[in-house]
Design an enzyme around this catalytic site. Structure first.
Site, PDB file in Angstrom:
ATOM      1  N   HIS A   1      55.256 -28.883   5.955  1.00 26.50           N
ATOM      2  CA  HIS A   1      55.026 -30.325   5.804  1.00 26.50           C
ATOM      3  C   HIS A   1      53.612 -30.582   5.297  1.00 26.50           C
ATOM      4  O   HIS A   1      52.663 -29.936   5.731  1.00 26.50           O
ATOM      5  CB  HIS A   1      55.269 -31.076   7.120  1.00 26.50           C
ATOM      6  CG  HIS A   1      54.546 -30.502   8.287  1.00 26.50           C
ATOM      7  ND1 HIS A   1      55.012 -29.427   9.009  1.00 26.50           N
ATOM      8  CD2 HIS A   1      53.367 -30.841   8.872  1.00 26.50           C
ATOM      9  CE1 HIS A   1      54.174 -29.136   9.969  1.00 26.50           C
ATOM     10  NE2 HIS A   1      53.139 -29.982   9.909  1.00 26.50           N
TER      11      HIS A   1
HETATM   12  P1  AMP Z   1      50.969 -29.720  12.294  1.00 25.53           P
HETATM   13  O1  AMP Z   1      52.224 -28.947  12.620  1.00 25.53           O
HETATM   14  O2  AMP Z   1      49.787 -29.302  13.068  1.00 25.53           O
HETATM   15  O3  AMP Z   1      50.677 -29.702  10.813  1.00 25.53           O
HETATM   16  O4  AMP Z   1      51.210 -31.231  12.664  1.00 25.53           O
HETATM   17  C1  AMP Z   1      52.437 -31.764  13.028  1.00 25.53           C
HETATM   18  C2  AMP Z   1      52.376 -33.268  12.908  1.00 25.53           C
HETATM   19  O5  AMP Z   1      53.646 -33.780  13.304  1.00 25.53           O
HETATM   20  C3  AMP Z   1      51.330 -33.932  13.800  1.00 25.53           C
HETATM   21  O6  AMP Z   1      50.506 -34.768  12.990  1.00 25.53           O
HETATM   22  C4  AMP Z   1      52.156 -34.736  14.817  1.00 25.53           C
HETATM   23  O7  AMP Z   1      51.557 -35.957  15.150  1.00 25.53           O
HETATM   24  C5  AMP Z   1      53.465 -34.943  14.078  1.00 25.53           C
HETATM   25  N1  AMP Z   1      54.643 -35.019  14.929  1.00 25.53           N
HETATM   26  C6  AMP Z   1      54.886 -34.313  16.048  1.00 25.53           C
HETATM   27  N2  AMP Z   1      56.127 -34.590  16.529  1.00 25.53           N
HETATM   28  C7  AMP Z   1      56.668 -35.495  15.680  1.00 25.53           C
HETATM   29  C8  AMP Z   1      57.912 -36.171  15.618  1.00 25.53           C
HETATM   30  N3  AMP Z   1      58.855 -35.942  16.528  1.00 25.53           N
HETATM   31  N4  AMP Z   1      58.126 -37.023  14.612  1.00 25.53           N
HETATM   32  C9  AMP Z   1      57.175 -37.253  13.676  1.00 25.53           C
HETATM   33  N5  AMP Z   1      55.972 -36.641  13.662  1.00 25.53           N
HETATM   34  C10 AMP Z   1      55.718 -35.777  14.651  1.00 25.53           C
END
Ligand code: AMP
Ligand code: ZN
Length: 201
Positions: free
Chosen positions: A117
């Site tokens: 992502h």
């Molecule tokens: P990272 O894996 O460190 O790149 O970041 C994961 C991102 O996903 C973070 O910015 C979280 O705030 C976001 N996040 C975590 N759980 C969810 C969810 N269920 N839906 C949408 N975003 C999420």
């Protein structure tokens, strides 16, 4: 056992720590891709969602439909997709509602959530969900790897040169500092109070 169960909330709880959600919190983005409340844009190649725990006033995630787990799984065959994701990010940033903000577009060197992502995040860093030094450093240091540089890596070398875990840890341990000036806060609340003065509406 007290009989009380820990509140299950997904990746971030109120205290900024990861909390298990049925043991699969790392798959939270896969459900988020189907959540109408979060979806901003959706097409056969990717989904753009609002980050559920935004770390700035505008914070989106661009998630490909192709099952690519992380930067480590990216190869030459993904160059076109990464370029497309970059273009979608640029279009999003260029939307009129974002015109008062500068944005960063990139991937966390070590992501916590499954499925590749891209973060598209305004650089105000002004959000109640941004609570910890780890949150701060994950968006204000090289830990957020610029989308354009990632794309160049993949186009030239057919893979992403990922940082070592040791280096990622060092980036996370970077002392707190304002990302816009020389201010060195003592605590996160000091920093959060300070950054507001850099925001132009
Ligand atoms: P990272 O894996 O460190 O790149 O970041 C994961 C991102 O996903 C973070 O910015 C979280 O705030 C976001 N996040 C975590 N759980 C969810 C969810 N269920 N839906 C949408 N975003 C999420
Ligand atoms: Zn400052």
């Amino acid at each position: 056992m007290s009989g009380k169960r820990k509140r299950v909330v997904g990746e971030d709880s109120d205290n900024g720590k990861k909390v298990k959600s049925n043991g699969h919190w790392q798959n939270g983005l896969l459900s988020a891709m189907e959540d109408p409340e979060l979806i901003v844009q959706s097409n056969p190649k990717l989904v753009v969602i609002k980050d559920k725990f935004p770390k700035a006033e505008f914070h989106y995630l661009i998630i490909p439909r192709e099952d690519i787990n992380s930067l480590k799984a990216v190869d030459q065959s993904h160059a076109g997709l990464l370029k497309y994701m970059h273009n979608i990010a640029q279009q999003l940033v260029d939307e009129p509602r974002h015109k008062s903000r500068c944005f960063k577009m990139g991937y966390h060197a070590e992501a916590s959530m499954a499925r590749l992502h891209m973060h598209v995040i305004s650089d105000d860093m002004n959000s109640p969900c941004l609570k910890t030094k780890k949150h701060w450093n994950s968006f204000t240091t090289e830990f957020l790897m610029d989308s354009k540089l990632i794309l160049e890596d993949v186009e030239k070398h057919g893979k992403v040169k990922v940082f070592s875990t040791e280096y990622c840890k060092r980036l996370m341990d970077t002392p707190l500092k304002c990302h816009k000036c020389d201010f060195v806060p003592k605590t996160m609340p000091d920093l959060k109070k300070h950054i507001v003065k850099h925001i132009t509406k």
